[in-house]
Design a protein around this motif. Sequence first.
Motif, mmCIF file in Angstrom:
data_model
loop_
_atom_site.group_PDB
_atom_site.id
_atom_site.type_symbol
_atom_site.label_atom_id
_atom_site.label_comp_id
_atom_site.label_asym_id
_atom_site.label_seq_id
_atom_site.Cartn_x
_atom_site.Cartn_y
_atom_site.Cartn_z
ATOM 1 N N HIS A 1 0.833 -1.200 0.000
ATOM 2 C CA HIS A 1 0.000 0.000 0.000
ATOM 3 C C HIS A 1 0.869 1.251 0.000
ATOM 4 N N GLN A 2 0.341 2.318 -0.575
ATOM 5 C CA GLN A 2 1.008 3.619 -0.535
ATOM 6 C C GLN A 2 0.368 4.432 0.584
ATOM 7 N N HIS B 1 -1.423 13.312 5.094
ATOM 8 C CA HIS B 1 -2.272 14.214 4.317
ATOM 9 C C HIS B 1 -1.757 15.643 4.448
ATOM 10 N N VAL C 1 -3.138 9.589 3.635
ATOM 11 C CA VAL C 1 -3.658 9.176 2.330
ATOM 12 C C VAL C 1 -3.200 7.740 2.115
ATOM 13 N N ASP D 1 -3.436 4.779 -0.528
ATOM 14 C CA ASP D 1 -3.764 4.422 -1.916
ATOM 15 C C ASP D 1 -4.700 5.445 -2.557
ATOM 16 N N GLY D 2 -4.485 6.731 -2.261
ATOM 17 C CA GLY D 2 -5.274 7.798 -2.872
ATOM 18 C C GLY D 2 -6.490 8.239 -2.081
ATOM 19 N N ALA D 3 -6.880 7.521 -1.044
ATOM 20 C CA ALA D 3 -8.056 7.882 -0.249
ATOM 21 C C ALA D 3 -7.622 8.477 1.088
#
Length: 68
Positions: free
Chosen positions: A27-28, A32, A40, A42-44
């Motif tokens: 996972h990334q 934030h 953040v 995975d972009g969320a």
Amino acid sequence: MSGARPHAGEPPARLYEAILHLRRLGHQVRKHENGARQHVLDGAVVSEAMLMELAMTRFRRTARAKAM
């Protein structure tokens, strides 16, 4: 299983371990921009508590799979 939920008051070391665990799983994860206990994943945008919850769920799932 204790059923205890993580909360925003978790020690920083536990949050750091959770982030490392999620990164090891591919996972990334990053802080934030507004920084108010948000990251953040995975972009969320997710809260620190959600990161802890997800890391523990993934950890238990991995442990169960290895036990079989």
